[in-house]
Design an enzyme around this catalytic site. Structure first.
Site, PDB file in Angstrom:
ATOM      1  NE  ARG A 166      -6.372  34.903 -50.913  1.00 32.68           N
ATOM      2  CZ  ARG A 166      -5.709  36.029 -51.182  1.00 32.68           C
ATOM      3  NH1 ARG A 166      -4.541  35.959 -51.827  1.00 32.68           N
ATOM      4  NH2 ARG A 166      -6.155  37.201 -50.808  1.00 32.68           N
ATOM      5  CB  SER A 211     -12.513  35.281 -47.732  1.00 36.65           C
ATOM      6  OG  SER A 211     -12.375  36.565 -47.166  1.00 36.65           O
ATOM      7  CD  GLU A 224      -9.899  32.766 -50.178  1.00 35.78           C
ATOM      8  OE1 GLU A 224      -9.168  32.492 -49.211  1.00 35.78           O
ATOM      9  OE2 GLU A 224     -10.125  33.930 -50.554  1.00 35.78           O
TER      10      GLU A 224
END
Length: 353
Positions: free
Chosen positions: A175, A253, A349
């Site tokens: 990520r 998420s 995130e």
């Protein structure tokens, strides 16, 4: 604000005092003092050359699926709306497809399957735009964007010059990418992604090493699923456990799955034998953040209008009139709770603004 008609900058679509609530998937309130709609790469150069906008700070906004807005935006918001989907090149070993940065990511995945260019099916239904995908190095069900990226077209926010960056210079991590980092070597705030080229490999090989896909194979008896079948399965799986941002505000998420050493994992298993974990090729272990949050009793809990989704503890949602500060307060409380029990600091995130 606009220069005289006839100049390049006069063609810019500039708006003022724009409510950003419709432009972020969490549906959080914030106002952009100045918003410019970027509909082609040349618009970025026009912003750079603009007498009033050129020197101001810029914020690049795609689908707004990876941000938490906590305040109004002083920076010039560049709303990326560049369209376009095409097969750029067919090689012996791959199809190279190109998409404008403003295209919805799922639209690209569906188009590629329909057009006969498989390889992106595991990334179906991920929210956001094509231009945001390399920034986050999006991933799901055993595949990451870095596994398919050929190159990225960017425009420099200082010089206005365009460049084509190969995947090798994007510094992809979990990520993570060069586009998320400021300072020396980073490109955050320094460039705008305008187009993305992806490599769909030949011959196509399914990516099936994921528990939920293995369950689908067992349930259906389809041992060798097609790309279309995998696409359909993943859409079913995601819709069953993740809320549609059009129905309830969320950013997907919210926390990254933490990666720990084998020794750390054994220590946690000693205390919590049921923890969901995935051994990685490099010897590290990925822990399921959602499982840890659920184990701490957070599922369904709320702070103001922000809440933990009842069906998936990894997702924070806007129950109606949440403000960014409430989302951040809830997220920090979850972080402290998980750290207290597991000794693991969860990392968000989305970008908190």
């Amino acid at each position: 604000m606009n220069p005289p008609n006839g100049s390049a900058a006069a063609r810019l679509a500039i708006e003022h005092e724009v409510n950003l609530k419709p432009y972020n998937s969490f549906g959080l309130p914030a106002v952009a003092g100045t918003l410019v709609r970027i509909r082609e790469a040349a618009d970025v150069r026009r912003v750079v050359d603009h007498p009033q906008l050129g020197r101001r700070a810029k914020f690049v906004l795609g689908g707004g699926s990876n941000i938490v807005l906590t305040k109004d935006m002083d920076a010039v918001v560049l709303k990326i709306e560049i369209p376009g989907l095409r097969l750029l090149e067919e090689r012996e070993d791959a199809w190279i497809v190109e998409a404008g940065a403003g295209v919805a990511w799922h639209q690209l995945v569906q188009w590629s399957i329909d057009a006969g260019y498989p390889g992106l099916e595991n990334l179906a239904l991920i929210p956001g735009t094509v231009g945001a995908a390399p920034v986050q190095n999006i991933g799901a069900y055993g595949l990451e964007l870095k596994d398919r990226l050929e190159s990225v077209e960017v425009v420099d926010l200082v010089t206005g010059r365009a460049a084509l960056l190969p995947a090798s210079v994007c510094k992809f991590g979990y990520r993570d990418s060069v586009f998320k980092h400021e300072g020396f070597g980073g490109l955050a705030g320094k460039s705008v992604i305008t187009r993305v080229r992806l490599r769909c490999p030949k011959p196509w090989q399914p990516v099936l090493g994921y528990l939920e896909l293995e369950r689908k194979i067992a349930e259906t008896g389809i041992a060798s699923p097609s790309a279309r079948q995998i696409f359909d399965w993943i859409c079913e799986i995601r819709r069953a456990k993740l809320p549609d941002p059009a129905q309830i505000g969320n950013a997907g998420s919210f926390f990254k799955n933490p990666v720990v050493s084998e020794e750390q994992c054994r220590d946690i298993i000693g205390r919590d034998p049921g923890i969901v974990h995935y051994p990685m090729p490099d010897g590290t272990v990925k822990l399921a953040a959602g499982w840890m949050i659920d184990a701490c009793g957070w599922k369904g809990k709320a702070v103001g209008g922000a809440a933990v989704y009842e069906k998936q503890a990894l997702v924070l949602v806007n129950r109606g009139e949440a403000r960014g500060a409430e989302v951040v307060t809830l997220a920090r409380a979850i972080q402290e709770s998980v750290y207290g029990r597991f000794g693991i600091r969860l990392e968000p995130e989305p970008v908190l603004l």
